[in-house]
Scaffold this motif. Structure first.
Motif, PDB file in Angstrom:
ATOM      1  N   LEU A  34     -19.141 -35.830  34.692  1.00 13.62           N
ATOM      2  CA  LEU A  34     -19.425 -37.054  33.924  1.00 13.62           C
ATOM      3  C   LEU A  34     -19.983 -36.920  32.548  1.00 13.62           C
ATOM      4  N   THR A  35     -20.832 -35.991  32.406  1.00 20.95           N
ATOM      5  CA  THR A  35     -21.199 -35.451  30.875  1.00 20.95           C
ATOM      6  C   THR A  35     -20.180 -35.021  30.055  1.00 20.95           C
ATOM      7  N   THR A  53     -31.517 -44.445  28.962  1.00 17.44           N
ATOM      8  CA  THR A  53     -32.878 -44.494  30.016  1.00 17.44           C
ATOM      9  C   THR A  53     -32.716 -42.908  30.511  1.00 17.44           C
ATOM     10  N   LEU A  54     -33.945 -42.795  30.650  1.00 16.96           N
ATOM     11  CA  LEU A  54     -33.996 -41.259  31.386  1.00 16.96           C
ATOM     12  C   LEU A  54     -33.727 -41.881  32.965  1.00 16.96           C
ATOM     13  N   PRO A  55     -32.854 -40.938  33.663  1.00 17.97           N
ATOM     14  CA  PRO A  55     -32.280 -41.428  34.832  1.00 17.97           C
ATOM     15  C   PRO A  55     -33.394 -41.189  36.088  1.00 17.97           C
ATOM     16  N   LEU A  56     -33.566 -42.076  37.069  1.00 20.86           N
ATOM     17  CA  LEU A  56     -34.255 -41.841  38.279  1.00 20.86           C
ATOM     18  C   LEU A  56     -33.205 -40.768  38.910  1.00 20.86           C
ATOM     19  N   PRO A  57     -33.910 -40.134  39.968  1.00 25.44           N
ATOM     20  CA  PRO A  57     -33.209 -39.297  40.901  1.00 25.44           C
ATOM     21  C   PRO A  57     -31.800 -39.912  41.461  1.00 25.44           C
ATOM     22  N   LEU A  58     -31.922 -41.144  41.610  1.00 18.66           N
ATOM     23  CA  LEU A  58     -30.581 -41.753  42.194  1.00 18.66           C
ATOM     24  C   LEU A  58     -29.518 -41.812  41.520  1.00 18.66           C
ATOM     25  N   GLY A  64     -28.553 -33.588  30.397  1.00 23.51           N
ATOM     26  CA  GLY A  64     -27.518 -32.839  29.595  1.00 23.51           C
ATOM     27  C   GLY A  64     -26.677 -33.383  28.537  1.00 23.51           C
ATOM     28  N   LEU A  65     -26.531 -34.756  28.937  1.00 23.50           N
ATOM     29  CA  LEU A  65     -25.622 -35.518  27.752  1.00 23.50           C
ATOM     30  C   LEU A  65     -26.635 -35.888  26.616  1.00 23.50           C
TER      31      LEU A  65
END
Length: 190
Positions: A34-35, A53-58, A64-65
């Motif tokens: 996806l990146t 947003t900084l992603p949650l583990p889910l 990387g993006l």
């Protein structure tokens, strides 16, 4: 095909699915894919000011993006939640200190003036469907409220566990469609 569920039931069911998927090797592979697809997307290439947003583990791991976007000289703006389910975006310099909210979301530790005049916004969520470019988030309505007031181009990264051919949740008038979805693959109805 999955039966239509009310939003609360769907969110609970989908959170468990995503938690299970997060433990699989497929998630890391799809995050990388996806990146790469995002970096090739014309909306991303043309944007200078990008909200994230900084992603949650889910969620799809976009760390990387974010790194690649910084290297390309893009200006990044990090989401900041406020009382009343309001959302703003603050310019995010790489070395700025962050703090974690009670919901586990990382935000800028210091208060800065908001700049919501973005070229592009990566919108997180629990599930997405190309049917109507639909999305369901975590339930606060932050993004729908923000987008109702700020006409920003939107893009969502969708892994196979987040993909639904048709929405399995009800769509409401206030739910705002995404401008585009980047799909790692069309997994079909789960």
């Amino acid at each position: 095909m999955i039966a239509l569920m009310d939003k609360k039931t769907f969110r609970s069911w989908q959170r468990q699915r995503l938690a299970d998927f997060a433990k699989s090797p497929a998630k890391k592979q799809q995050d990388r894919e996806l990146t790469a697809l995002a970096l090739e997307n014309p909306m991303v290439q043309q944007a200078e000011k990008i909200g994230v947003t900084l992603p949650l583990p889910l969620e799809v791991d976009i760390s990387g993006l974010i790194k690649e976007l910084r290297q390309e000289g893009k200006e990044l703006y990090l989401a900041k939640c406020h009382p009343g389910w309001q959302l703003d975006f603050l310019r995010w310099d790489e070395d700025a200190p962050l703090m974690q909210t009670k919901f586990g979301v990382w935000e800028l530790a210091e208060e800065k003036e908001a700049d919501n005049d973005l070229d592009l916004l990566f919108v997180p969520g629990l599930a997405f469907s190309p049917a109507g470019r639909s999305r369901i988030g975590f339930g606060g309505g932050y993004y729908d409220r923000f987008l109702a007031k700020n006409p920003v181009k939107t893009l969502a990264l969708v892994n196979s566990a987040m993909y639904f051919k048709t929405p399995a949740w009800p769509m409401k008038d206030h739910d705002i469609a995404m401008d585009d979805l980047i799909l790692v693959k069309e997994a079909g109805d789960e």
